[in-house]
Structure formats: C-alpha cells, structure tokens
Design a protein around this motif. Structure first.
Motif, PDB file in Angstrom:
ATOM      1  N   HIS A 157     -58.732 -93.345  24.318  1.00 35.97           N
ATOM      2  CA  HIS A 157     -57.776 -92.385  24.831  1.00 35.97           C
ATOM      3  C   HIS A 157     -56.377 -92.693  24.250  1.00 35.97           C
ATOM      4  O   HIS A 157     -55.373 -92.033  24.614  1.00 35.97           O
ATOM      5  N   CYS A 163     -52.871 -96.262  27.999  1.00 37.02           N
ATOM      6  CA  CYS A 163     -54.158 -96.319  28.674  1.00 37.02           C
ATOM      7  C   CYS A 163     -55.118 -97.313  27.905  1.00 37.02           C
ATOM      8  O   CYS A 163     -54.990 -97.253  26.662  1.00 37.02           O
ATOM      9  N   MET A 177     -52.757 -91.176  24.686  1.00 39.78           N
ATOM     10  CA  MET A 177     -51.996 -91.887  25.940  1.00 39.78           C
ATOM     11  C   MET A 177     -51.298 -93.034  25.705  1.00 39.78           C
ATOM     12  O   MET A 177     -51.493 -94.358  25.932  1.00 39.78           O
ATOM     13  N   ASN A 229     -61.046 -91.693  34.637  1.00 39.87           N
ATOM     14  CA  ASN A 229     -60.306 -92.725  35.031  1.00 39.87           C
ATOM     15  C   ASN A 229     -59.325 -93.398  34.039  1.00 39.87           C
ATOM     16  O   ASN A 229     -60.233 -93.361  32.977  1.00 39.87           O
ATOM     17  N   HIS A 230     -58.248 -93.752  34.258  1.00 44.73           N
ATOM     18  CA  HIS A 230     -57.433 -94.296  33.054  1.00 44.73           C
ATOM     19  C   HIS A 230     -56.664 -95.644  33.582  1.00 44.73           C
ATOM     20  O   HIS A 230     -56.149 -95.569  34.479  1.00 44.73           O
ATOM     21  N   PRO A 231     -57.311 -96.844  32.822  1.00 48.31           N
ATOM     22  CA  PRO A 231     -56.663 -98.060  33.087  1.00 48.31           C
ATOM     23  C   PRO A 231     -55.399 -98.170  32.343  1.00 48.31           C
ATOM     24  O   PRO A 231     -55.152 -98.235  31.044  1.00 48.31           O
ATOM     25  N   MET A 274     -58.382 -97.445  27.804  1.00 48.21           N
ATOM     26  CA  MET A 274     -59.470 -97.040  26.940  1.00 48.21           C
ATOM     27  C   MET A 274     -59.259 -96.749  25.520  1.00 48.21           C
ATOM     28  O   MET A 274     -58.469 -95.684  25.420  1.00 48.21           O
TER      29      MET A 274
HETATM   30 CU   LIG Z   1     -57.568 -93.231  29.516  1.00 43.24          CU
END
Ligand SMILES: [Cu+2]
Length: 475
Positions: free
Chosen positions: A332, A327, A406, A272-274, A329
């Motif tokens: 990421h 993103c 990202m 999952n990507h915030p 994270m």
């Molecule tokens: Cu992410």
C-alpha cells in the motif's frame, strides 16, 4: 500463464522500460480531460484556493480541522441553521503529477469538502445530483432521524440526475464522522465519492489540541494506461491514497515540538490499513463512535483502521525531525504494479532481455537484486505507460525514498510557529545524531552469524537430460 498485459503491467508500471509498446496498450477513453461531457455543461467552478498557511479558531471556539490536500465547505447561517450545499459530480482528479483520471466527487474534489459543525448545531444540507445516475448521501455514524439516513430506497427516494434533496437534523454528538453515497455504492465510492463530517464538542476539548489533521484512506483500480477507475476490482488495486493523493503528492503534516496533535484517519477503501507513525507513540482516543473515556485510550504505534471505521490518534511531538507516517501494508506504499507475475528477484534476466525486446520494444529487465533499482530507472527517465505513476518515487535529502501510495511525513520543528502549516523543508540532522558509514568492507567486524543447516556440499552441476528416445512409443 503470463499474459502480455501482465508483462506490460510488470515492466511498464511496476518495472522499467516499456517505451514504444505503451501507447498501443493505453485504453483511451478520450483523455482530453477538458472535453468531459458533464464539465462542458456545468457552471464554472472556482480555482482551488491555496491551502491556508494558518488556521484561525472558529467563533464557536473550535480549532478547524486541517484536511490533507483538501478543504472545509463554507456554510451560510439561516435563522440559526447552518446551511451546506454538496454537489455530486464528475470531476478531473490528479493523484500525483503524471496521473489524472475521471473521478466522481463533491463540489469539484475527491474526497469532497469536509463538513465541520458543533455539537448542538442544526444543519441543513442540500445535495444536488449532477451525475448521470441516481445518488443519495449517508451521514456515516451520525445519530439522526431515520428519514435522513440516506439509504436509497430504504430511507428516501433516490436523488435523480438534476435533482436537489435536502437533509436537516440537529447534531446530538461530537466526533469524527464521514459521508458517502448509499446508492450504487460500489461504483460511486470506487470513483471517489466520500468526505469527512467533523462535529466539534460544544464544551471544548478537555485536553487542548494544537493541530487537528484529517484524511480518508482509499484505493483505486486505475489500471496502467487508463483514465477511469475500474469499479469491479475487489483486491488488486493500483493506487493507495490519503485523501485521494499518493506519495509524494500527499501534504505533509507539520508541528512544533511540544504541541499536541490529533490525526483523524477514516477508511472507505476495500482494505484494512495498519496506520503507522514513526517514533511518536500515540493514544487512540476515539472512533466514529465518538470520543472514548480516558480509561479506554490505548497506547499504540500502529493502529488498524478497518473498512468503514475512523480512528482518532493523539500525541505530543517530542523530537524534531521528518517522521514517516504510512500504511504498514508494504504494497500500500507502492504505486501501480502487476500482480500474478513470475518473481524476478534472483533471476539473471540479461539473456532474455533482448528476446523480449523484440516483442516489447523498450523493455528493460528489472528486479534481479530487489525492486529498488526501479526507482533508479525512473530517475533516469524511463517511463511506463502513459498516465501511470511509477511503482516507487520520492527523493529525500539522503537518497531515493522508494515509496508511493499511502505515505507522507510528519515534520516536527522546534521553530515552527504555532498555527503555521507551511512546509518547513527537509530536516537536517545534526552530524552527531545521524546513522553513518563506518566501513565499506562486507567482512567488517566479527558479528555472530548462524548457519542453521551446517556446511552444505557445493551444488552439483545440473544433470544433462539424455536425448529423448521415442523408439518405444510405437512411432
Ligand atoms: Cu494499507
């Protein structure tokens, strides 16, 4: 236990050094990309057209989507039916200059081209399989007759290599959707097979959109020194991408101040990507379930896009500038790095550097004061294993951006012409509106600071272990 491979990954891809050792590690699969089996037999594909500087409204009234680094598949109208033709095939893909791989995609690219149509349209989609194994296409989130849903073995026979199948249905909804295989999914999606399917509303937009952007989130296990993604990896990926590109190769989003944008963010990765947009709070206005009623719109600055989900983000740009879109994270927004390695931060590695160099020529110690020095090493020309991107990259107007993966930019300008998608270059902040240095003295000022544990005694010298006495061990 740190293996040699761990060290190589850490120091080569995610760290500094590693010059002479890298070629020995590289897992060649024959990286002459021109010599790919399938490409040799395939009819020639056209060179990609440069991304259009402007987008014109479609005759049906909608503003076409801008697919970052991507394209929209042209269709032909046959008796009132829009005919599209997707070709599943092995391709050569560049994540960013310095890293290419054998990937799988559609019509020459990963992600495949975006399909765009209008609610109420009837579409006929041919799918030709040029892979070495069976495939199918699932139209993710689209309301259609069961036999066109694309789950191999469940809804249809698989499309065998060399075969072409046809899907035909009427679009009963509008919104952001996707397509991807539902056959050997783990492999085919890990290699990049996916695309967007945008259905524009028949009645037009109730709030007009000036720019409509779209991208897919994905992750890739392209291990340092290799040329083909590893489909078996579940968590520790090497590359994190928007539309199969990593920063700084991801196209920037551009806007004119006062314009309203929609960003359609889709996720077919394994995480999952915030997704976070700096300074421009947005409304979450829809998902792959369609556009939400106004009462359900949410104001956010970070929106988690779960695996298999899409979120539509809308906002009006108010402040000119170069705004980060990424993103949240932190791993990421990094390039390839080793996992499961000892933490080098705070460790003076100068003593061991020479020892390790005997094992790994070209090795350079890294990370004593944090990982940022890696970017400086890369800028000085230190290279990791071949075909491997640095952990962080990108030079901004004021210094290294220290990102990868990202991360891209939203560029808002007062003078960006409506409909002009060309990159306006760096934003130059007015001198009175930029953070500036006021001192180089670490004791500057008298800010309140706390010491929750009070004064501590100076650390005692490390005890010297007495020589081992083996005399009582019976020999
Ligand atoms: Cu992410």
């Amino acid at each position: 236990m740190v293996t040699r491979r761990d060290l190589l990954q850490m120091m080569g891809a995610g760290g500094a050094g590693l010059l002479a050792a890298a070629p020995a590690l590289a897992q060649h699969e024959g990286h002459d990309m021109a010599g790919m089996d399938h490409a040799a037999a395939a009819p020639p594909r056209a060179a990609p057209a440069p991304a259009p500087a402007t987008l014109k409204r479609h005759p049906q009234g909608y503003l076409p989507v801008r697919t970052l680094n991507g394209w929209t598949l042209p269709y032909t109208l046959k008796g009132g039916v829009k005919e599209f033709h997707l070709v599943a095939e092995e391709i050569e893909h560049e994540f960013a200059p310095g890293s290419r791989a054998k990937c799988w995609g559609y019509n020459g690219t990963t992600p495949g081209p975006t399909l765009e149509a209008v609610e109420g349209d009837r579409v006929r989609i041919f799918v030709t399989n040029r892979l070495g194994e069976p495939t199918t296409v699932h139209w993710h989130g689209i309301d259609l007759p069961n036999g066109f849903d694309g789950v191999g073995g469940l809804n249809q026979p698989h499309i065998q290599p060399g075969e072409t199948y046809v899907y035909e249905f009427t679009l009963r909804q509008h919104g952001s959707h996707m397509y991807h295989p539902h056959a050997d999914e783990m492999t085919q999606m890990a290699f990049g097979m996916m695309g967007m399917f945008i259905i524009h509303p028949k009645a037009g937009e109730d709030v007009p959109i000036d720019r409509d952007y779209s991208f897919l989130l994905h992750n890739w296990a392209l291990h340092p020194g290799t040329y083909r993604p590893d489909p078996s990896v579940m968590q520790d990926f090497d590359l994190w991408t928007f539309n199969s590109k990593t920063f700084p190769a991801i196209e920037n989003l551009v806007m004119r101040t006062g314009e309203r944008a929609r960003i359609r963010v889709a996720n077919l990765s394994m995480w999952n990507h915030p997704i976070h947009l700096h300074s421009n709070p947005f409304w979450v206005t829809g998902s792959d379930g369609g556009r939400w009623p106004r009462s359900q719109w949410r104001r956010e600055v970070t929106e988690i896009v779960g695996v298999g989900q899409i979120r539509d983000l809308e906002f009006v740009a108010t402040e000119p500038g170069d705004w980060a879109l990424h993103c949240h994270m932190a791993h990421h927004t990094m390039g390839p790095m080793g996992h499961g390695i000892p933490n080098p931060v705070g460790v003076d590695q100068s003593g061991v550097e020479a020892d390790i160099r005997r094992l790994l020529p070209g090795y350079g110690a890294m990370g004593r004061h944090g990982m940022a020095e890696h970017g400086a090493h890369v800028a000085m020309g230190l290279k990791g294993p071949e075909n491997t991107l640095p952990m962080m990259a990108g030079q901004g107007l004021y210094g290294p951006i220290e990102m990868g993966g990202m991360f891209t930019l939203l560029k808002v300008r007062d003078d960006q012409a409506p409909g002009d998608y060309r990159d306006p270059g760096w934003y130059r902040n007015p001198p009175d509106k930029i953070a500036r240095r006021v001192s180089s003295d670490p004791d500057f000022g008298n800010p309140p600071r706390r010491d929750p544990y009070g004064p501590r005694p100076a650390p005692a010298a490390a005890p010297v272990a007495p020589p081992a006495d083996h005399s009582r061990h019976g020999g």
